[in-house]
Design an enzyme around this catalytic site. Structure first.
Site, PDB file in Angstrom:
ATOM      1  NE  ARG A 104      -3.679   2.078   2.741  1.00 47.62           N
ATOM      2  CZ  ARG A 104      -4.927   2.206   2.267  1.00 47.62           C
ATOM      3  NH1 ARG A 104      -5.424   1.257   1.496  1.00 47.62           N
ATOM      4  NH2 ARG A 104      -5.670   3.260   2.551  1.00 47.62           N
ATOM      5  CG  HIS A 131      -8.126   1.188  -3.488  1.00 46.25           C
ATOM      6  ND1 HIS A 131      -7.544   0.001  -3.085  1.00 46.25           N
ATOM      7  CD2 HIS A 131      -8.740   1.693  -2.371  1.00 46.25           C
ATOM      8  CE1 HIS A 131      -7.786  -0.204  -1.806  1.00 46.25           C
ATOM      9  NE2 HIS A 131      -8.503   0.806  -1.350  1.00 46.25           N
ATOM     10  CD  GLN A 134     -13.257  -0.277  -1.450  1.00 47.31           C
ATOM     11  OE1 GLN A 134     -12.547  -0.214  -0.465  1.00 47.31           O
ATOM     12  NE2 GLN A 134     -14.522  -0.700  -1.402  1.00 47.31           N
ATOM     13  CG  ASP A 222     -12.774   8.168  -2.374  1.00 43.72           C
ATOM     14  OD1 ASP A 222     -12.936   8.035  -1.142  1.00 43.72           O
ATOM     15  OD2 ASP A 222     -11.709   7.860  -2.946  1.00 43.72           O
ATOM     16  CB  CYS A 261     -13.763   3.106  -1.038  1.00 38.89           C
ATOM     17  SG  CYS A 261     -12.882   4.689  -1.024  1.00 38.89           S
ATOM     18  NE  ARG A 289     -10.850  -3.730   0.253  1.00 38.43           N
ATOM     19  CZ  ARG A 289      -9.963  -2.805   0.626  1.00 38.43           C
ATOM     20  NH1 ARG A 289     -10.399  -1.615   1.036  1.00 38.43           N
ATOM     21  NH2 ARG A 289      -8.668  -3.043   0.595  1.00 38.43           N
TER      22      ARG A 289
END
Length: 302
Positions: A104, A131, A134, A222, A261, A289
């Protein structure tokens, strides 16, 4: 043997992505696939975090452990990466210790360098550009609520950030229509839009949020300010008109769902009445997730 990396949705065929979702959904139903000799049981996952995390860390760590594997966490300041060791050298060393690596990070180039030099699978836990983990959870969530995502309309409202880029990748791979409403100054990367359109996908980029959301099956947004973003005040001014509120949700289909997310900033990109309301699927999305990560890990190790 070449490792099975999970770097970005556009780097994998649609059939492989669907297989990952099927595996993850099976784990969620407590129907895991038969474990082969390279399944996660008895394997080790190294997780490198150069950005803070809640969902990515918990879902990967629990997912690996629930499948019988082990995990080790490396924070930037607690490893030699934070003291000047190259990504390539870190890849070579970790490949001697563990069976799969999740990163990450900030720049996509770090992820690609890690994958180039690792001899074990590398998973993109997030970069400033994309991402994909996700998005696997998002597609799983949509299909649980509304059935197959192919041919449906998804509306994005807000910043054309890394999540927007992965939504574009997903639109091409899973065959849905994507309308992105963004300020002109904060649109998605043009090269990604051109790639998807060149593959035959219907990608609409507009600054008209009402047109984007009208008759959508799902509305997504987001945060207005991602980790490391500057000029926060200017961004908020540009994005204020793209807030997802009850009025905007009424333009979507009556059974449309809302996704985010997380983490969310209530009163900024979304109102509390929407994220906590009956159309919100964000908690299912967050739970998924875990199941999507299991699918990714299992696929990488088999």
């Amino acid at each position: 043997m070449t490792p099975r990396h999970f770097l970005d949705l556009d780097r994998l065929p649609a059939a492989a992505l669907r297989r990952i979702l099927d595996i993850g959904s099976g784990f969620k139903r407590d129907q895991p696939p038969a474990r082969g000799r390279r399944s996660p049981a008895g394997k080790a996952l190294a997780m490198i975090f150069e950005k803070p995390s809640t969902r990515t860390r918990v879902s990967f760590e629990l997912g690996m452990r629930q499948m019988g594997g082990e995990t080790i966490v490396l924070e930037r300041d607690g490893s030699q990466l934070g003291r000047g060791e190259t990504v390539a050298d870190t890849a070579r060393v970790l490949s001697r210790y563990v069976d799969v690596i999740m990163l990450r990070t900030t720049r996509e180039e770090k992820l690609l360098e890690l994958a180039e030099h690792a001899t074990v699978p590398v998973i993109n836990g997030l970069t400033d550009r994309t991402h994909p983990c996700q998005l696997m959870a998002d597609v799983m969530t949509f299909e649980e609520h509304l059935g197959p995502i192919a041919g449906r309309k998804i509306a994005w409202s807000g910043d054309g950030n890394n999540m927007a880029t992965s939504w574009i990748h997903a639109a091409e791979r899973f065959g849905f229509e994507l309308h992105l409403a963004c300020p002109a100054e904060l649109g998605p990367p043009q090269d990604v839009v051109d790639w998807a359109r060149g593959c035959g996908s219907k990608i609409v980029v507009t600054d008209d949020v009402e047109a984007a959301v009208r008759n959508a099956d799902c509305v997504v947004t987001d945060t207005w300010t991602s980790m490391g973003d500057e000029d926060v005040g200017d961004r908020h001014n540009l994005l204020r008109a793209y807030q997802v509120d009850e009025r905007l949700m009424k333009l979507a289909k009556p059974d449309a769902i809302f996704m985010h997310c997380l983490p969310a900033h209530r009163g900024e990109e979304v109102t509390a009445s929407v994220i906590d309301g009956p159309q919100s699927a964000v908690w299912d999305e967050a739970e998924n997730r875990l199941h999507a990560q299991k699918g990714i890990l299992y696929w990488c190790l088999t």
